[in-house]
Design an enzyme around this catalytic site. Structure first.
Site, PDB file in Angstrom:
ATOM      1  CE  LYS A  11     -13.824 -20.001 -29.698  1.00 41.30           C
ATOM      2  NZ  LYS A  11     -13.796 -18.628 -30.027  1.00 41.30           N
ATOM      3  CE1 TYR A  51     -16.538 -15.838 -26.539  1.00 39.05           C
ATOM      4  CE2 TYR A  51     -18.147 -17.139 -27.323  1.00 39.05           C
ATOM      5  CZ  TYR A  51     -17.034 -16.963 -26.944  1.00 39.05           C
ATOM      6  OH  TYR A  51     -15.740 -17.665 -27.281  1.00 39.05           O
ATOM      7  CG  ASN A 114     -11.147 -18.552 -32.437  1.00 32.79           C
ATOM      8  OD1 ASN A 114     -11.747 -19.092 -31.998  1.00 32.79           O
ATOM      9  ND2 ASN A 114     -10.546 -17.133 -32.175  1.00 32.79           N
ATOM     10  CG  HIS A 117     -12.990 -19.236 -24.377  1.00 32.07           C
ATOM     11  ND1 HIS A 117     -12.985 -17.903 -24.617  1.00 32.07           N
ATOM     12  CD2 HIS A 117     -13.408 -19.633 -23.089  1.00 32.07           C
ATOM     13  CE1 HIS A 117     -12.927 -17.223 -23.219  1.00 32.07           C
ATOM     14  NE2 HIS A 117     -13.144 -18.416 -22.398  1.00 32.07           N
ATOM     15  CD  GLU A 128     -14.390 -17.202 -19.500  1.00 33.99           C
ATOM     16  OE1 GLU A 128     -14.117 -16.129 -20.088  1.00 33.99           O
ATOM     17  OE2 GLU A 128     -13.482 -18.297 -19.515  1.00 33.99           O
TER      18      GLU A 128
HETATM   19  N1  LIG Z   1     -13.052  -9.309 -35.744  1.00 30.57           N
HETATM   20  C1  LIG Z   1     -13.757 -10.516 -35.344  1.00 30.57           C
HETATM   21  N2  LIG Z   1     -14.546 -11.121 -36.252  1.00 30.57           N
HETATM   22  C2  LIG Z   1     -15.152 -12.383 -35.843  1.00 30.57           C
HETATM   23  N3  LIG Z   1     -14.897 -12.887 -34.645  1.00 30.57           N
HETATM   24  C3  LIG Z   1     -14.275 -12.417 -33.937  1.00 30.57           C
HETATM   25  C4  LIG Z   1     -13.490 -11.123 -34.128  1.00 30.57           C
HETATM   26  N4  LIG Z   1     -12.866 -10.805 -33.032  1.00 30.57           N
HETATM   27  C5  LIG Z   1     -13.020 -11.804 -32.016  1.00 30.57           C
HETATM   28  N5  LIG Z   1     -13.853 -12.634 -32.669  1.00 30.57           N
HETATM   29  C6  LIG Z   1     -14.592 -13.820 -31.851  1.00 30.57           C
HETATM   30  O1  LIG Z   1     -14.851 -13.600 -30.557  1.00 30.57           O
HETATM   31  C7  LIG Z   1     -14.004 -14.481 -29.666  1.00 30.57           C
HETATM   32  C8  LIG Z   1     -13.787 -13.804 -28.456  1.00 30.57           C
HETATM   33  O2  LIG Z   1     -13.054 -12.559 -28.986  1.00 30.57           O
HETATM   34  P1  LIG Z   1     -11.892 -12.032 -28.021  1.00 30.57           P
HETATM   35  O3  LIG Z   1     -11.314 -10.681 -28.208  1.00 30.57           O
HETATM   36  O4  LIG Z   1     -12.161 -12.253 -26.275  1.00 30.57           O
HETATM   37  O5  LIG Z   1     -10.634 -12.785 -28.099  1.00 30.57           O
HETATM   38  P2  LIG Z   1      -9.958 -14.160 -27.378  1.00 30.57           P
HETATM   39  O6  LIG Z   1      -9.966 -13.866 -26.003  1.00 30.57           O
HETATM   40  O7  LIG Z   1      -8.642 -14.586 -28.138  1.00 30.57           O
HETATM   41  O8  LIG Z   1     -10.805 -15.446 -27.718  1.00 30.57           O
HETATM   42  P3  LIG Z   1     -11.627 -16.242 -26.792  1.00 30.57           P
HETATM   43  O9  LIG Z   1     -12.349 -15.043 -25.880  1.00 30.57           O
HETATM   44  O10 LIG Z   1     -12.584 -17.390 -27.521  1.00 30.57           O
HETATM   45  O11 LIG Z   1     -10.473 -17.070 -26.090  1.00 30.57           O
HETATM   46  C9  LIG Z   1     -12.933 -14.903 -30.392  1.00 30.57           C
HETATM   47  O12 LIG Z   1     -12.391 -16.259 -30.056  1.00 30.57           O
HETATM   48  C10 LIG Z   1     -13.530 -14.900 -31.923  1.00 30.57           C
HETATM   49  O13 LIG Z   1     -13.869 -16.193 -32.111  1.00 30.57           O
END
Ligand SMILES: Nc1ncnc2c1ncn2[C@@H]1O[C@H](COP(=O)(O)OP(=O)(O)OP(=O)(O)O)[C@@H](O)[C@H]1O
Length: 135
Positions: A11, A51, A114, A117, A128
């Site tokens: 990211k 997303y 974070n 992904h 994806e």
């Molecule tokens: N409460 C939140 N506040 C802000 N951003 C969030 C929050 N929850 C999730 N995100 C963002 O949305 C992305 C997708 O959320 P998801 O729950 O799919 O997490 P993940 O599967 O661990 O992450 P990713 O899909 O990026 O691998 C997260 O990686 C994060 O960047």
């Protein structure tokens, strides 16, 4: 266990911190092979489409904003049990909750910025990979 493919994004926060190489090393040293890789600036439309499942979530706008704030590295990783292995190497979504030695614990600062992904299932990996690499 069969050889599997998963999709990964480094990211904008991690690209800006100059840790692309360190993150790729984590993949390679744990048996994941890079089979596709591209540094690219996502458009708003690309980030929103990627997303789409989070469209109704309160953080959707911020997520799209963040993912388009600078270049990302999109990749396809291949290896045994690649989907689960990559999730394990990434650590929990919230870096504060991520286990020691994980990518997010070591390189991420917050739940939105974070670092990485990774696909969470065979179905999302397929979607994806097709979304970015058309195969
Ligand atoms: N409460 C939140 N506040 C802000 N951003 C969030 C929050 N929850 C999730 N995100 C963002 O949305 C992305 C997708 O959320 P998801 O729950 O799919 O997490 P993940 O599967 O661990 O992450 P990713 O899909 O990026 O691998 C997260 O990686 C994060 O960047």
């Amino acid at each position: 266990m069969a050889i599997e493919r998963t999709f990964s994004i480094i990211k904008p926060d991690a690209v800006a911190k100059n840790v692309i190489g360190k993150i790729v090393s984590r993949f390679e040293s744990n048996g994941l092979k890079i089979v596709e890789m591209q540094l690219k600036q996502l458009s708003r439309e690309e980030a929103e489409g990627f997303y789409a499942e989070h469209k109704e979530r309160p953080f959707f706008g911020d997520l799209v904003e963040f993912m388009t704030s600078g270049p990302v590295v999109v990749q396809v990783l291949e290896g045994e049990n690649a989907i689960a292995l990559n999730r394990e190497l990434m650590g929990a979504t919230n870096p504060q909750e991520a286990a020691e030695g994980t990518i997010r614990r070591d390189f991420a600062q917050s739940i939105d910025a974070n670092a990485v992904h990774g696909s969470d299932s065979p179905a999302s990996a397929e979607r994806e990979i097709a979304y970015f690499f058309g195969k």
